[in-house]
Design a protein around this motif. Structure first.
Motif, PDB file in Angstrom:
ATOM      1  N   SER A 195      12.155  19.378  36.040  1.00  0.00           N
ATOM      2  CA  SER A 195      12.568  18.387  35.040  1.00  0.00           C
ATOM      3  C   SER A 195      13.070  19.064  33.779  1.00  0.00           C
ATOM      4  CB  SER A 195      11.421  17.432  34.719  1.00  0.00           C
ATOM      5  OG  SER A 195      10.344  18.089  34.083  1.00  0.00           O
ATOM      6  N   ARG A 196      12.444  20.170  33.377  1.00  0.00           N
ATOM      7  CA  ARG A 196      12.899  20.887  32.194  1.00  0.00           C
ATOM      8  C   ARG A 196      14.255  21.544  32.436  1.00  0.00           C
ATOM      9  NH1 ARG A 196       9.204  22.146  28.180  1.00  0.00           N
ATOM     10  NH2 ARG A 196       9.988  24.264  27.910  1.00  0.00           N
ATOM     11  N   VAL A 197      14.456  22.083  33.621  1.00  0.00           N
ATOM     12  CA  VAL A 197      15.760  22.641  33.973  1.00  0.00           C
ATOM     13  C   VAL A 197      16.826  21.552  33.922  1.00  0.00           C
ATOM     14  CG1 VAL A 197      17.093  23.462  35.950  1.00  0.00           C
ATOM     15  CG2 VAL A 197      14.971  24.617  35.328  1.00  0.00           C
ATOM     16  N   ALA A 198      16.538  20.416  34.543  1.00  0.00           N
ATOM     17  CA  ALA A 198      17.502  19.313  34.551  1.00  0.00           C
ATOM     18  C   ALA A 198      17.838  18.869  33.132  1.00  0.00           C
ATOM     19  CB  ALA A 198      16.942  18.141  35.356  1.00  0.00           C
ATOM     20  N   GLY A 199      16.823  18.757  32.286  1.00  0.00           N
ATOM     21  CA  GLY A 199      17.056  18.341  30.906  1.00  0.00           C
ATOM     22  C   GLY A 199      17.870  19.359  30.127  1.00  0.00           C
ATOM     23  N   GLU A 215       2.201  18.467  30.239  1.00  0.00           N
ATOM     24  CA  GLU A 215       2.473  19.857  29.856  1.00  0.00           C
ATOM     25  C   GLU A 215       3.952  20.136  29.590  1.00  0.00           C
ATOM     26  OE1 GLU A 215       0.418  22.317  29.297  1.00  0.00           O
ATOM     27  OE2 GLU A 215      -1.483  21.462  29.961  1.00  0.00           O
ATOM     28  N   GLY A 216       4.699  19.112  29.166  1.00  0.00           N
ATOM     29  CA  GLY A 216       6.057  19.366  28.713  1.00  0.00           C
ATOM     30  C   GLY A 216       7.166  19.068  29.689  1.00  0.00           C
ATOM     31  N   GLY A 217       6.867  18.375  30.789  1.00  0.00           N
ATOM     32  CA  GLY A 217       7.928  17.944  31.682  1.00  0.00           C
ATOM     33  C   GLY A 217       8.871  16.989  30.962  1.00  0.00           C
ATOM     34  N   ASP A 218      10.135  16.987  31.357  1.00  0.00           N
ATOM     35  CA  ASP A 218      11.136  16.139  30.704  1.00  0.00           C
ATOM     36  C   ASP A 218      11.046  14.716  31.239  1.00  0.00           C
ATOM     37  OD1 ASP A 218      13.556  14.850  29.869  1.00  0.00           O
ATOM     38  OD2 ASP A 218      14.445  16.828  29.537  1.00  0.00           O
ATOM     39  N   PRO A 219      10.667  13.747  30.398  1.00  0.00           N
ATOM     40  CA  PRO A 219      10.469  12.372  30.881  1.00  0.00           C
ATOM     41  C   PRO A 219      11.743  11.704  31.362  1.00  0.00           C
ATOM     42  CG  PRO A 219      10.344  12.465  28.483  1.00  0.00           C
ATOM     43  CD  PRO A 219      10.380  13.880  28.961  1.00  0.00           C
ATOM     44  N   LEU A 274      11.625  13.304  35.190  1.00  0.00           N
ATOM     45  CA  LEU A 274      10.408  13.312  35.993  1.00  0.00           C
ATOM     46  C   LEU A 274      10.317  12.152  36.988  1.00  0.00           C
ATOM     47  CD1 LEU A 274       7.543  14.501  33.609  1.00  0.00           C
ATOM     48  CD2 LEU A 274       8.151  15.476  35.834  1.00  0.00           C
ATOM     49  N   PRO A 275      10.591  10.906  36.574  1.00  0.00           N
ATOM     50  CA  PRO A 275      10.374   9.788  37.515  1.00  0.00           C
ATOM     51  C   PRO A 275      11.107   9.937  38.837  1.00  0.00           C
ATOM     52  CG  PRO A 275      10.659   8.952  35.292  1.00  0.00           C
ATOM     53  CD  PRO A 275      10.977  10.418  35.239  1.00  0.00           C
ATOM     54  N   ALA A 276      12.331  10.452  38.827  1.00  0.00           N
ATOM     55  CA  ALA A 276      13.096  10.601  40.079  1.00  0.00           C
ATOM     56  C   ALA A 276      12.488  11.644  40.999  1.00  0.00           C
ATOM     57  CB  ALA A 276      14.540  10.969  39.760  1.00  0.00           C
ATOM     58  N   MET A 277      11.637  12.505  40.444  1.00  0.00           N
ATOM     59  CA  MET A 277      11.067  13.607  41.218  1.00  0.00           C
ATOM     60  C   MET A 277       9.712  13.271  41.820  1.00  0.00           C
ATOM     61  SD  MET A 277      12.113  16.745  38.688  1.00  0.00           S
ATOM     62  CE  MET A 277      13.838  17.047  38.300  1.00  0.00           C
TER      63      MET A 277
END
Length: 415
Positions: A26-30, A70-74, A77-80
């Motif tokens: 999610s952080r990479v995607a963001g 812990e810092g996942g990109d909201p 995240l839901p799609a994952m």
């Protein structure tokens, strides 16, 4: 500190195993979306039914909740949720420009990281914060390089279109086979997977490695019958004994002349107490070979040994394929392009190290898909001095390898 090192150290401190890479993905995607890359995530970036060895739902949910905290990109995240942790990011060039694809694997390993003071991640404060899980193969460095490369290309777009395939679950051979059937690699003209280390020193580059082995990973669960180990042992059916018999038999599995083959049992477990006949036991094992047909034969014979051990002890056994990797060979044109770009970036082009020729990597699934649709592909070794071997608690690599690695990738894309 460079972007590649910053990302590497952050991911090293927050390692996630296959299909639980919620925070990482999610952080990479963001990050890439914020740079203007087109991002595809979740079920659109992988075929759910092609995944093998997906963790139980409770494990996935716990990892998801941890990523939230812990810092996942909201935004992503839901799609994952549910283990759909692939990310495909594209920076489009001119309509008729060349299309380059890069694989960056993201997953960590179920290893307890060394706490020795001489272990640099421990000494410098970026060791795993999640006990029992560790980046012990360099995937954190792969992602770090990919993110820095994405920054450079966004700031100064190349003529080529570039797609980065952030792949989950490389360990175990599960993520590449789930991403390939999406067709997102089908338009790629030049594809490469880069791996740090592989017994190569910092500053060295191997343009291709054709020795990657086919691999099958199996989980065998033996079922028996519990009984009091002293009062009524004759009433029991010892599942752990069946698992142990199978383990010993597998070590004697006949190898194949003229081919590289491997058989390994990595874990055996079962039972609850010394005075109870174990009614369940589990074995995790793998077969490998330098030819897909030979590996398939090894797998079939391994399955027969598992079944025979169960029958010998009056048990039943369930055998599940939890990972599968094929072989692939590099295209000469791809290896030549890597050689030229590597030399231009100041890297020393060398032959693969002997021990790297018996590894496996499911980037081969993506390579074969690209090749089947007319593109060229190769598997590249990027040298990095190691403090400890791959897949061990003391693993660490020379971070000085990251900057020339990004330079090389940028040179390849802009050439």
């Amino acid at each position: 500190m460079s972007t590649a090192i910053e990302w590497r150290r952050d991911l090293h401190a927050h390692p996630e195993v296959g299909f639980t890479e919620f925070r990482t993905a999610s952080r990479v995607a963001g990050a890439l979306a914020d740079l203007g890359w087109e991002v595809v995530t979740g079920p659109d970036a992988m075929v759910a039914g092609e995944r093998l060895g997906v963790p139980p739902e409770a494990v996935l949910d716990a990892a998801y909740q941890r990523a939230e905290a812990e810092g996942g990109d909201p935004r992503f995240l839901p799609a994952m949720r549910g283990g759909h942790t692939a990310v495909v990011a594209t920076l489009k060039g001119p309509a008729r420009g060349r299309a380059v694809g890069l694989r960056a694997d993201m997953d960590a390993l179920p290893i307890l990281e060394s706490s020795e003071s001489g272990h640099r991640p421990t000494r410098d404060g970026f060791a795993s914060r999640w006990s029992g899980t560790m980046h012990a193969c360099g995937h954190d460095g792969h992602v770090g390089m990919a993110v820095e490369l994405a920054q450079r290309l966004a700031a100064d777009p190349p003529e080529a279109s570039v797609t980065i395939f952030f792949q989950p679950a490389e360990e175990g051979g599960r993520g590449g086979r789930a991403m390939a059937p999406t067709g997102l690699v089908d338009g790629i003209d030049l594809f490469l997977a880069v791996h740090l280390g592989l017994s190569l020193p910092t500053g060295a580059l191997t343009p291709s490695n054709d020795g990657l082995l086919a691999n099958s990973k199996l989980r065998a669960v033996f079922h028996g019958r519990a009984a009091h180990a002293s009062l009524a042992p004759q009433d029991g059916r010892n599942a752990l004994l069946g698992a142990a018999s199978a383990t010993l038999a597998l070590q004697g599995l006949t190898r194949v002349a003229g081919h590289q083959t491997r058989v390994a049992v990595g874990r055996i477990s079962g039972g609850t107490s010394s005075n109870i006949v174990p009614d369940i036991a589990e074995v995790l094992l793998e077969t490998r070979a330098d030819d897909g047909a030979i590996n398939a034969d090894l797998e079939e014979r391994a399955r027969a040994m598992l079944t025979g051990a169960a029958q010998m002890h009056g048990l039943t056994v369930e055998v599940e394929l939890i990972g599968s990797v094929t072989t692939a060979r590099a295209d000469l044109s791809a290896a030549e392009a890597v050689t030229a770009a590597g030399r231009a970036a100041g890297l020393r082009v060398v032959e693969p190290a002997a021990d790297s020729a018996v590894a496996s990597d499911d980037a081969t699934a993506l390579m074969r898909r690209v090749q089947a649709h007319g593109g060229a592909a190769t598997y590249v070794g990027l040298g990095a001095d190691l403090a400890g071997p791959h897949h061990t608690p003391g693993f660490d690599f020379d971070e000085a390898a990251l900057a020339p690695g990004v330079d090389f990738l940028e040179q390849l894309i802009r050439t």
